[in-house]
Write a protein that holds these residues in place. Structure first.
Motif, PDB file in Angstrom:
ATOM      1  N   PRO A   1      -3.843   6.124  -0.168  1.00  0.00           N
ATOM      2  CA  PRO A   1      -5.229   5.377  -0.447  1.00  0.00           C
ATOM      3  C   PRO A   1      -5.256   4.159  -1.372  1.00  0.00           C
TER       4      PRO A   1
ATOM      5  N   ALA B   1       1.002  -1.100   0.111  1.00  0.00           N
ATOM      6  CA  ALA B   1       0.079   0.039  -0.060  1.00  0.00           C
ATOM      7  C   ALA B   1       0.884   1.201   0.024  1.00  0.00           C
TER       8      ALA B   1
ATOM      9  N   VAL C   1      -3.959   0.454  -2.416  1.00  0.00           N
ATOM     10  CA  VAL C   1      -3.713  -1.153  -2.071  1.00  0.00           C
ATOM     11  C   VAL C   1      -3.646  -1.995  -3.412  1.00  0.00           C
TER      12      VAL C   1
ATOM     13  N   VAL D   1      -6.107   4.030   6.256  1.00  0.00           N
ATOM     14  CA  VAL D   1      -5.297   5.087   5.462  1.00  0.00           C
ATOM     15  C   VAL D   1      -5.796   6.349   6.443  1.00  0.00           C
TER      16      VAL D   1
ATOM     17  N   ALA E   1      -7.087  -2.058   5.617  1.00  0.00           N
ATOM     18  CA  ALA E   1      -6.398  -1.153   5.236  1.00  0.00           C
ATOM     19  C   ALA E   1      -6.633   0.033   6.102  1.00  0.00           C
TER      20      ALA E   1
ATOM     21  N   SER F   1      -0.555   4.839   5.080  1.00  0.00           N
ATOM     22  CA  SER F   1      -1.362   3.716   5.174  1.00  0.00           C
ATOM     23  C   SER F   1      -0.902   2.698   6.075  1.00  0.00           C
TER      24      SER F   1
END
Length: 202
Positions: A158, A155, A160, A198, A196, A185
């Motif tokens: 924003p 990542a 991935v 962020v 995730a 992230s």
């Protein structure tokens, strides 16, 4: 996540020096808690490494290594990053230096396979337990990596990506509010599932 946070607070209360140090997303000394099973776990930070063999009821300091990243696999083999160097332990007590690749993030899959990020956000992989590392083609300026036997994810802000064949495929583009600092992230994964986080400064 709550259990890990609770263990971090508990270990920090028992060993205050463990919580000393920076908290940067890469290369800091933020405390880390990892468990191989329900009883055997390790915690590490700027104050060294501590170990439990009773599910977290009691902890004992096992190493003074100033650790920036820590991971453990199902067999109990553990890996730690100390000033960019990779240390390995078969039992969580005795640690030996295995390589100095200059990493700031480390993610072990099993005793032999793992990924790492260097200070420029470049992706590296080991296939021999951390002794040798090879740089992989991947997006630049990465901030996080997570891997299991079922898959691997990386990542940056924003974005991935998921490991697909011999490369990486964009899996997520998170929507963010405008303004603020450049987003950072973090990743977590288990089996085929990944999550995730962020963040963006205000």
């Amino acid at each position: 996540m709550r259990k890990a946070a609770a263990f971090t607070l508990l270990v920090g209360a028992l060993f205050p020096s463990l919580l000393a140090g920076g908290t940067g997303p890469l290369g800091g000394t933020r405390p880390t808690v990892v468990f191989a099973d329900l009883r055997h776990g390790l915690a590490a930070g700027a104050g060294g490494i501590v170990r439990t063999i009773d599910g977290g009821r009691t902890w004992r300091r096992v190493s003074p290594l100033r650790t920036s990243a820590l991971d453990v696999v199902a067999s109990g083999t553990a890996f730690a990053l100390v000033n960019g160097a990779v240390y390995r332990s078969a039992d969580g007590r005795r640690w030996r230096l295995v390589s100095t690749p200059g990493l700031v993030a480390l993610e072990a899959i099993d005793e032999r396979r793992g990924y790492g990020l260097d200070g420029q956000g470049r992706l590296w992989r080991t296939l021999d337990g951390g002794s040798r590392w090879r740089r992989l083609p991947a997006p630049s300026r990465l901030q996080a990596v997570c891997a299991t036997v079922a898959g691997a994810w990386i990542a940056r802000g924003p974005l991935v990506w998921r490991r697909a064949g011999g490369g990486w495929r964009l899996a997520l583009r998170a929507r963010l509010y405008r303004g603020g600092e450049r987003p950072s992230s973090e990743l977590g994964c288990r089996g085929r599932a990944v999550w995730a986080l962020v963040r963006r400064g205000v």
